[in-house]
Scaffold this motif. Sequence first.
Motif, PDB file in Angstrom:
ATOM      1  N   LYS A 310      36.402  12.725 -18.127  1.00 34.34           N
ATOM      2  CA  LYS A 310      35.170  13.353 -18.610  1.00 34.34           C
ATOM      3  C   LYS A 310      34.137  13.372 -17.488  1.00 34.34           C
ATOM      4  CE  LYS A 310      31.651  13.134 -22.244  1.00 34.34           C
ATOM      5  NZ  LYS A 310      31.999  14.474 -22.777  1.00 34.34           N
ATOM      6  N   GLY A 311      33.624  14.561 -17.193  1.00 34.92           N
ATOM      7  CA  GLY A 311      32.517  14.707 -16.267  1.00 34.92           C
ATOM      8  C   GLY A 311      31.243  14.943 -17.056  1.00 34.92           C
ATOM      9  N   PHE A 312      30.261  14.069 -16.890  1.00 32.86           N
ATOM     10  CA  PHE A 312      28.996  14.206 -17.612  1.00 32.86           C
ATOM     11  C   PHE A 312      28.104  15.230 -16.918  1.00 32.86           C
ATOM     12  CE2 PHE A 312      30.621   9.962 -18.445  1.00 32.86           C
ATOM     13  CZ  PHE A 312      30.516   9.873 -19.822  1.00 32.86           C
ATOM     14  N   ASP A 313      27.088  15.696 -17.627  1.00 33.04           N
ATOM     15  CA  ASP A 313      26.150  16.641 -17.033  1.00 33.04           C
ATOM     16  C   ASP A 313      25.528  16.040 -15.773  1.00 33.04           C
ATOM     17  OD1 ASP A 313      26.614  18.486 -18.987  1.00 33.04           O
ATOM     18  OD2 ASP A 313      24.753  18.124 -20.093  1.00 33.04           O
ATOM     19  N   ALA A 314      25.451  16.853 -14.735  1.00 30.83           N
ATOM     20  CA  ALA A 314      24.842  16.415 -13.482  1.00 30.83           C
ATOM     21  C   ALA A 314      23.322  16.370 -13.616  1.00 30.83           C
ATOM     22  CB  ALA A 314      25.241  17.370 -12.358  1.00 30.83           C
ATOM     23  N   ARG A 315      22.690  15.694 -12.657  1.00 33.09           N
ATOM     24  CA  ARG A 315      21.230  15.661 -12.585  1.00 33.09           C
ATOM     25  C   ARG A 315      20.798  16.132 -11.203  1.00 33.09           C
ATOM     26  NH1 ARG A 315      18.557  13.454 -16.639  1.00 33.09           N
ATOM     27  NH2 ARG A 315      16.704  13.015 -15.363  1.00 33.09           N
TER      28      ARG A 315
END
Length: 371
Positions: A310-315
């Motif tokens: 799972k790749g979370f939303d980037a910042r």
Amino acid sequence: MKKTYLALATLVLPAVSLADVTLYGEMHGGYEYNKTYSSTLPLDADGKPVGGSGVNDWKSRIGFKGSEDLGNGLKAIWQVESSVFVDGSKNGSLGSRDTFVGLAGEGWGTLRLGRLSNYANDSMELIDPGFYSDQSVGGLAYLTRLDDRVNNAIRYDSPDWNGFRFAVLYGADERRTKRSGSTTNNQTWNVGLSYERDGFFGKYNYERWGDADKLAATKDWHRVEAGYQANDLYLVASYQQIQGYGFGSYYSGVAGTVVQVAALRDLVNNGDLTPAEAADVGKLKLKTHEVALTAGYRFGALTPYLSYAKGFDARLSGKNVNKSGYDQVVVALDYALSKRTELYSSYGRVKWKNSRLGSERSFGLGMVHRF
């Protein structure tokens, strides 16, 4: 008579000098169906991937290595390893993989110079044990995208101290360029730590690049892998954090480009970024987080396993890049025909959160042989 002896010596000496040379390699290849954002696969009118099938190489290689005993527990070591392509798609170049010269000693470790893997590339990747091509999502290539080799590198690997080991790598930047009024120095530092005991293991990788703020590139990277591998059970968990400037630390390729363009437009429309900041995005810091889990169990010659990443939303510059993450599932089956030959099959699917991207899918069926 002397000429005869000289001729015999000329024939024998090369054989003696090559006595400690080992030829080794791995041949991987199979049939694949891929519907992915690969640079060699087409996109439809909506910019989404079109499926295609063929015979692909799965990162085959051939190598030569050797050593010389120098006495007092010290030996000289060397290796030349090259990529080969069983599908004929490319011509492999000599020394394209780990290629080095060095020293190894009992009790003090190994020192090498040359083109060398970072720690994650050759000592981790337990989270991603499968075989697949560059076009495929039949493995966790998004998660392991920074696992690579470093040119102009020097690396030290410690001996084993009751299950604990460490490695340190330095890569010099020999292609320094002028940028932003000064000379860049994108040198590389990499540290790896590991502890293994009774089937349990933990591994940590840290890598840092210099002057990434001038290069719109990756700045630093952490990855942890931990798990258990014994008694036919295979269980690994991983966490990864990458930071960089601009989108240099984000997912590469066509999919990454689509997300980047959409993300910048949305951030400007929402007032999170000014048009000037978006135009000079290479100066803004980006951070990504990913997790993964792989589990498998051996039943005789059969080893099925399942991976989830799972790749979370980037910042970007402290602002959330909405719908920039992904979810991936890989289901695989390995069948050992012998100790050196196996049949392998996998199915992988990546679901991007951004609605502008379609799902990616891959299926592969092939053979692996080691010599």
